[in-house]
Design a protein around this motif. Structure first.
Motif, short mmCIF file in Angstrom:
data_model
loop_
_atom_site.label_atom_id
_atom_site.label_comp_id
_atom_site.label_asym_id
_atom_site.label_seq_id
_atom_site.Cartn_x
_atom_site.Cartn_y
_atom_site.Cartn_z
N LYS A 335 0.86 -1.23 -0.14
CA LYS A 335 -0.02 0.18 -0.18
C LYS A 335 0.88 1.20 -0.07
O LYS A 335 1.60 1.21 0.99
N HIS A 336 0.66 1.94 -1.02
CA HIS A 336 1.71 3.15 -1.18
C HIS A 336 1.83 4.02 0.01
O HIS A 336 0.84 4.50 0.56
N LEU A 341 6.95 1.62 -1.34
CA LEU A 341 6.65 2.81 -2.31
C LEU A 341 6.10 2.04 -3.79
O LEU A 341 7.01 1.43 -3.92
N LEU A 342 5.12 2.68 -4.12
CA LEU A 342 4.90 1.99 -5.62
C LEU A 342 5.34 3.08 -6.80
O LEU A 342 5.38 4.37 -6.42
N ALA A 363 12.16 4.72 5.85
CA ALA A 363 12.15 3.49 5.46
C ALA A 363 11.94 2.33 6.17
O ALA A 363 11.26 1.17 5.89
N LYS A 364 12.65 2.59 7.62
CA LYS A 364 12.19 1.50 8.49
C LYS A 364 10.72 1.39 8.72
O LYS A 364 10.32 0.19 8.95
N LYS A 365 10.01 2.54 8.92
CA LYS A 365 8.53 2.13 9.25
C LYS A 365 7.94 1.49 8.04
O LYS A 365 6.95 0.73 8.43
N LEU A 366 8.00 1.76 6.85
CA LEU A 366 7.40 1.27 5.85
C LEU A 366 7.69 -0.38 5.81
O LEU A 366 6.87 -1.01 5.45
N ALA A 367 9.07 -0.71 5.89
CA ALA A 367 9.39 -2.03 6.05
C ALA A 367 8.78 -2.79 7.08
O ALA A 367 8.17 -3.95 7.05
#
Ligand code: UDP
Length: 404
Positions: A335-336, A341-342, A363-367
């Motif tokens: 989910k973007h 990130l899409l 980056a860490k949070k998205l991962a």
């Protein structure tokens, strides 16, 4: 060897109990998977894990592979691209070649399973052997916008199956048979995905002369145009103007993919003047792939078309930030701005990679979100459950199957 109980700490006792119950309901049934390659690509990856685990659940599971020569696999690769919506010239001779090899497999391959589980278009014509047993066609391709000529040709076979399985609702087509939506999965305990000691990761970095102190951007994929390796290099070159980094394009080839070496040559040519681009033709070695993914700072999957994209799930499971194209099953996983990130272009990919390299906290949070999403939706235990329910449904024309 991994036991089904080993998954309890990850997914809980009740799911494992349910798997055992479903296994008991299916006792005595022989499930025979058939595809076109024993190694390379997502289908073989899943079957390599699925087959032993189904056996662990006491379902007598077999796996056979059809035979085909270069001409046949050239045609099936064209079919694959055309079903993904790419413009391909497919001649009458191509259809004849497909049928000639299919006929040889019909004659030589014994379809003895109570459930015959056919993966993708290559072995689809085996349905001509259907007897009293149950047949499933499992489509791993995004066929939402297929070349109509190829789709109509395949449809004549598909309608003879008992059921069809697609990876996502948007991939399915109008068909007169029962359809199931089952997304693929990764095995968290396989060599590809298990935790690795740092020494092993370091030894793989040394083996391939990769630098530990330089940000590493990685795409792991077969060398296939639909994975857009040249686009990945372009995106990397744009990032490189701002941040010193290295790019790893690692892939093997699949036995049923004749285009691989040609694409690999083009990629090598484009990369030849940059010593920070590492083109790795990997042997079939899951630990190596695992180590490369774990050593990466950003993982990219810049596919032009994608069935599911197991590499995305593998990366997210390892807690890595991912930049991936918004195609096929990738959008089920990312989910973007939440779990990755899409992107839609080279520029979009390079912008997203820069953003992740420059904002490690983001980056860490998205991962982290990505890993949670994979844990909840795309682990092999969920997949086993879906498949076993599918097998049971073949023996139950009604919509609800009572297990107790
Ligand atoms: N893979 C691998 N070695 C390689 C390239 C790919 O083991 O050199 C694996 C990758 O880790 C993933 C699978 O092959 O598990 C590819 O599946 P995906 O769904 O990403 O793409 P497909 O190849 O099926 O189009």
């Amino acid at each position: 060897m991994v036991k089904i109980e080993d998954y309890i700490p990850l997914v809980g006792q009740s799911l494992i109990d349910e798997l055992r119950l479903l296994g008991a309901r299916l006792k005595g049934k022989v499930v025979q998977h058939i595809n076109s390659t024993p190694v390379g690509g997502g289908v073989a990856e899943i079957l390599n894990r699925m087959v032993p685990l189904l056996r662990e659940l006491e379902i007598d599971t077999k796996w056979d592979v059809i035979k085909g020569g270069e001409q046949f696999f050239n045609v099936t690769k064209k079919f694959h691209n055309a079903l993904h919506g790419r413009n391909e010239e497919i001649s009458r001779r191509d259809f004849e070649i497909f049928m000639e090899t299919s006929q040889q497999n019909i004659e030589s391959l014994h379809t003895y399973g109570d459930v015959v589980f056919i993966h993708d278009p290559q072995p689809i014509a085996l349905i001509k052997k259907k007897a009293a047993n149950k047949w499933i066609w499992r489509c791993h391709i995004d066929v939402s916008n297929p070349n109509e000529k190829v789709w109509e040709f395949l449809k004549d076979f598909i309608v003879r199956y008992d059921s069809a399985v697609f990876s996502a609702p948007v991939f399915s087509r109008k068909l007169p048979i029962r359809q199931f939506l089952i997304s693929p999965s990764i095995d968290p305990l396989s060599d590809k995905n298990k935790e690795l000691p740092q020494e092993i990761i370091d030894s793989v970095l040394r083996k391939y002369h990769l630098k530990k102190d330089k940000p590493m951007i990685t795409q792991i994929s077969r060398f296939d145009r639909l994975k857009d390796p040249l686009g990945v290099i372009e995106a990397y070159l744009q990032v490189k103007k701002y941040t010193d980094c290295q790019l790893v394009l690692a892939g093997g080839t699949a036995e049923d993919d004749p285009e691989g070496f040609k694409v690999l040559d083009e990629v090598k040519e484009k990369a030849k003047n940059d010593s920070d681009i590492h083109i790795l033709l990997l042997p079939q070695n899951d630990i190596m792939v695992n180590a490369l993914q774990r050593a990466s700072d950003v993982i990219v999957q810049k596919s032009i078309r994608e069935g599911f994209g197991l590499t995305v799930a593998e990366a997210l499971w390892k807690g890595k930030p991912v930049v991936a194209s918004n195609v096929g099953g990738i959008s089920l996983q990312i989910k973007h701005k939440y779990s990755g990130l899409l992107c839609h272009s080279v520029e979009g990919a390079s912008f997203a990679i820069k953003q992740l390299l420059n904002s490690p906290e983001y980056a860490k949070k998205l991962a982290e979100n990505g890993r949670e999403h994979i844990k909840n939706n795309f682990l092999i235990t969920r997949h086993l459950r879906d498949y076993m329910l599918l097998f049971l449904s073949l023996y139950h024309p009604e919509d609800i199957v009572h297990l107790y």
